[in-house]
Design a protein around this motif. Structure first.
Motif, PDB file in Angstrom:
ATOM      1  N   SER A   1      -2.306  -7.928 -25.329  1.00 10.38           N
ATOM      2  CA  SER A   1      -3.201  -6.753 -25.344  1.00 10.38           C
ATOM      3  C   SER A   1      -4.650  -7.156 -25.043  1.00 10.38           C
ATOM      4  O   SER A   1      -5.363  -6.451 -24.325  1.00 10.38           O
ATOM      5  N   ALA A   2      -5.073  -8.294 -25.554  1.00  6.39           N
ATOM      6  CA  ALA A   2      -6.444  -8.756 -25.308  1.00  6.39           C
ATOM      7  C   ALA A   2      -6.602  -9.238 -23.865  1.00  6.39           C
ATOM      8  O   ALA A   2      -7.651  -9.051 -23.243  1.00  6.39           O
ATOM      9  N   ILE A   3      -5.546  -9.859 -23.335  1.00  9.30           N
ATOM     10  CA  ILE A   3      -5.589 -10.336 -21.950  1.00  9.30           C
ATOM     11  C   ILE A   3      -5.618  -9.131 -20.998  1.00  9.30           C
ATOM     12  O   ILE A   3      -6.328  -9.128 -19.996  1.00  9.30           O
ATOM     13  N   ARG A   4      -4.870  -8.077 -21.358  1.00  6.01           N
ATOM     14  CA  ARG A   4      -4.885  -6.843 -20.551  1.00  6.01           C
ATOM     15  C   ARG A   4      -6.300  -6.263 -20.512  1.00  6.01           C
ATOM     16  O   ARG A   4      -6.771  -5.819 -19.469  1.00  6.01           O
ATOM     17  N   GLU A   5      -6.962  -6.298 -21.634  1.00  6.16           N
ATOM     18  CA  GLU A   5      -8.314  -5.765 -21.704  1.00  6.16           C
ATOM     19  C   GLU A   5      -9.283  -6.608 -20.864  1.00  6.16           C
ATOM     20  O   GLU A   5     -10.161  -6.075 -20.183  1.00  6.16           O
ATOM     21  N   LEU A   6      -9.104  -7.910 -20.916  1.00 10.89           N
ATOM     22  CA  LEU A   6      -9.931  -8.818 -20.124  1.00 10.89           C
ATOM     23  C   LEU A   6      -9.769  -8.524 -18.626  1.00 10.89           C
ATOM     24  O   LEU A   6     -10.740  -8.472 -17.874  1.00 10.89           O
ATOM     25  N   ALA A   7      -8.510  -8.310 -18.215  1.00 12.08           N
ATOM     26  CA  ALA A   7      -8.223  -8.012 -16.808  1.00 12.08           C
ATOM     27  C   ALA A   7      -8.846  -6.669 -16.418  1.00 12.08           C
ATOM     28  O   ALA A   7      -9.435  -6.536 -15.338  1.00 12.08           O
ATOM     29  N   LEU A   8      -8.742  -5.706 -17.307  1.00 15.94           N
ATOM     30  CA  LEU A   8      -9.309  -4.385 -17.032  1.00 15.94           C
ATOM     31  C   LEU A   8     -10.834  -4.466 -16.957  1.00 15.94           C
ATOM     32  O   LEU A   8     -11.464  -3.841 -16.096  1.00 15.94           O
TER      33      LEU A   8
ATOM     34  N   LEU B   1      -3.616  -8.291 -14.247  1.00 18.59           N
ATOM     35  CA  LEU B   1      -4.682  -7.962 -13.293  1.00 18.59           C
ATOM     36  C   LEU B   1      -4.122  -7.303 -12.033  1.00 18.59           C
ATOM     37  O   LEU B   1      -4.638  -6.299 -11.566  1.00 18.59           O
ATOM     38  N   LEU B   2      -3.058  -7.899 -11.496  1.00 22.76           N
ATOM     39  CA  LEU B   2      -2.570  -7.439 -10.193  1.00 22.76           C
ATOM     40  C   LEU B   2      -1.612  -6.256 -10.280  1.00 22.76           C
ATOM     41  O   LEU B   2      -1.467  -5.507  -9.314  1.00 22.76           O
TER      42      LEU B   2
END
Ligand SMILES: [Zn+2]
Length: 175
Positions: free
Chosen positions: A12-19, A138-139
């Motif tokens: 969830s945190a990595i998703r936010e970073l990508a967003l 990200l992609l």
């Protein structure tokens, strides 16, 4: 196996970073993330201690890409054949560049890597898992691809069918 472990980061945190990276450059709604434009042209404008290099195959050997830190400076190096394929839109190679941006943001820019002396390593503290997770988030972003088939998502996002399938399966399972 692993020689480094990272501070644990959840998907969830990595998703936010990508967003956040998408938002930073105004690509929040872009299905095909312009990965080379970001790695090569936009990140250097944001971080003067960052550079992007295309290197010959004999420099990197079997690695497709590498993120190196020297003091304050971080360099993403991409093998020339991988760069060329990413430029042409090949999913796997676009993924390699995204993977290295993940290492840049999570491991090179913030000092979250520690030497790991054996023992069990949780998935979410494995830097390779984190970079792979970032690449997918990200992609193939959750907010844009839900309900698509893997083939369609692969084509439109510019990733391999395998990568699209993996992300869509995650989203379908509620992750
Ligand atoms: Zn990696």
């Amino acid at each position: 196996m692993h020689s480094f472990k990272a501070t644990p980061i959840k998907r969830s945190a990595i998703r936010e970073l990508a967003l956040n990276l998408r938002k930073t450059f105004g690509f929040e709604q872009d299905l095909r993330f312009p990965i080379l434009e970001v790695a090569e042209l936009l990140l250097p404008q944001l971080d003067r201690h960052y550079s992007f290099e295309v290197v010959e195959a004999d420099v990197l050997g079997s690695s497709h890409g590498l993120t190196e830190r020297e003091g304050e400076h971080v360099t993403i190096k991409i093998r020339d054949d991988v760069y060329e394929l990413a430029y042409q839109g090949a999913g796997r190679d676009r993924g390699t560049v995204a993977h290295e941006i993940g290492h840049y943001l999570m491991h090179a820019r913030s000092t979250t890597l520690h030497r790991h002396f054996g023992g069990k390593l949780d998935t979410c503290e494995d830097p390779e898992w984190q970079a792979k997770c970032f690449q997918g988030e990200l992609l193939v972003p959750k907010h844009l691809v839900q309900g698509m088939t893997a083939a369609r998502a692969a084509e439109i996002c510019g990733v391999s069918v395998c990568a699209a399938e993996y992300q869509l399966r995650l989203y379908e399972s509620g992750k």
